[in-house]
Design a protein around this motif. Structure first.
Motif, PDB file in Angstrom:
ATOM      1  N   ALA A 157      -9.850  -4.316  -1.207  1.00 55.28           N
ATOM      2  CA  ALA A 157      -9.461  -3.131  -0.478  1.00 55.28           C
ATOM      3  C   ALA A 157      -8.200  -2.741  -1.054  1.00 55.28           C
ATOM      4  N   ASP A 158      -7.255  -3.385  -1.089  1.00 54.20           N
ATOM      5  CA  ASP A 158      -6.035  -2.820  -1.658  1.00 54.20           C
ATOM      6  C   ASP A 158      -6.291  -1.981  -2.725  1.00 54.20           C
ATOM      7  N   THR A 172      -8.052   1.421  -1.835  1.00 56.87           N
ATOM      8  CA  THR A 172      -7.258   2.430  -1.089  1.00 56.87           C
ATOM      9  C   THR A 172      -6.132   2.881  -1.860  1.00 56.87           C
ATOM     10  N   ASP A 221     -11.128   5.359   3.604  1.00 55.01           N
ATOM     11  CA  ASP A 221     -11.711   4.344   4.733  1.00 55.01           C
ATOM     12  C   ASP A 221     -12.866   3.915   4.600  1.00 55.01           C
ATOM     13  N   ALA A 225     -13.583   1.471   1.491  1.00 53.89           N
ATOM     14  CA  ALA A 225     -13.124   0.197   1.684  1.00 53.89           C
ATOM     15  C   ALA A 225     -13.695  -0.740   2.616  1.00 53.89           C
ATOM     16  N   GLU A 226     -14.283  -0.061   3.634  1.00 55.24           N
ATOM     17  CA  GLU A 226     -15.184  -0.735   4.806  1.00 55.24           C
ATOM     18  C   GLU A 226     -16.624  -1.174   3.876  1.00 55.24           C
ATOM     19  N   PRO A 281     -10.500  -0.817   8.062  1.00 49.40           N
ATOM     20  CA  PRO A 281     -10.280  -0.559   6.565  1.00 49.40           C
ATOM     21  C   PRO A 281      -9.059   0.064   6.110  1.00 49.40           C
ATOM     22  N   ILE A 282      -8.564   1.078   7.163  1.00 48.07           N
ATOM     23  CA  ILE A 282      -7.148   1.503   7.128  1.00 48.07           C
ATOM     24  C   ILE A 282      -6.666   1.695   8.252  1.00 48.07           C
ATOM     25  N   THR A 302      -4.931  -2.558   5.594  1.00 46.58           N
ATOM     26  CA  THR A 302      -6.160  -3.085   6.049  1.00 46.58           C
ATOM     27  C   THR A 302      -5.889  -4.390   6.716  1.00 46.58           C
TER      28      THR A 302
END
Length: 266
Positions: free
Chosen positions: A18-19, A22, A46, A49-50, A85-86, A101
């Motif tokens: 995720a990092d 994003t 968002d 990432a999810e 996610p964010i 996250t």
């Protein structure tokens, strides 16, 4: 007691992915941002990432359920991964680095699902915090390079640092006068907002924080980090855990006073 090590390790892998996603879109000039029905923003980052986290969970933990802010709940069972996610999308879309996250694993228990693993990853700040039930809370760059978290021992409001997000929610709930009375009693106030005050409570740099309106995905990961660091995390109604639709977190020594002020009605 289960050690949850494999689940915690997986949560770190999910956070790493995720990092990367994003950060790749942070401060992008062509970032797409929409407004959701509740009038809050959601960016393409968002959603991406999810989707990324869900895809990895479906491969690694196909029997577990998933609850995420952007795509709702999927699956049933005694284990549920909860994803924001964010957290701090408004900061993200404006280029403010205070966002993270949030990834938590919750297990069915008496009184509802309870968090047993939590990871809070803030790549633009270069910080990450995590915890597993019964095994303490930590911060660092990785599982093998970390320091243990402990809440403060401040025991008087006049010596305490209090963090919050904004004033409007307290006013809407008729709690503004109690909130303001609290700010007059403490040593220091700062509106850091979102996930960050809870992490600072866990590491002892802030003693109290609270928010009047939150969703489960805002709280599941932060709640276990605070409690495993020795603090207390409840709703404004005093109910332990992330199920009250709002949150109060402290080093434990000041919790009753915190709730007392925030439950004063205008």
């Amino acid at each position: 007691m289960p050690d949850y090590h494999d689940d915690l390790r997986l949560a770190h892998v999910l956070a790493d992915a995720a990092d990367a996603a994003t950060m790749a879109r942070f401060k992008a000039l062509d970032l797409k941002v929409e407004t959701k029905p509740d009038m809050t923003p959601v960016s393409e980052a968002d959603k991406a990432a999810e989707e990324l986290i869900r895809g990895q969970l479906q491969r690694a933990r196909p029997r577990d359920a998933i609850l995420g802010e952007e795509y709702g709940v999927e699956g049933t069972g005694p284990r549920r991964w909860v994803i924001d996610p964010i957290d701090g999308t408004k900061n993200y879309v404006r280029g403010v680095p205070v966002w993270a996250t949030l990834i938590s694993l919750m297990e069915a228990a008496e009184g509802g699902y309870q968090p047993v693993v939590g990871v809070v990853s803030a790549p633009a700040l270069g910080r990450r915090w995590w915890a597993a039930k019964g095994h303490g809370a930590y911060t660092g760059r990785s599982l093998t390079s970390a320091s243990r978290l402990h809440v403060s021992r401040v025991s008087r409001l006049s010596d305490a640092s209090f963090a919050y997000s904004s004033l409007s929610g307290w006013e809407e709930q008729g709690r503004l006068n109690g909130f303001l009375d609290l700010t007059r009693e403490v040593w220091r106030t700062r509106a850091y907002g979102d996930f960050w005050p809870y992490m600072m409570v866990a590491e002892g740099s802030v003693d109290l924080c609270a928010e009047p309106e939150l969703s489960l995905w805002d709280m599941a990961a932060t709640a276990i980090v605070v409690t495993e660091a020795g603090g207390k995390f409840t709703g404004l109604d005093g109910r332990p855990g992330p199920h009250s639709g709002n949150a109060a977190a402290s080093n434990g020594l000041l919790h009753d006073e915190l709730l007392g002020y925030l439950n004063e009605r205008d």
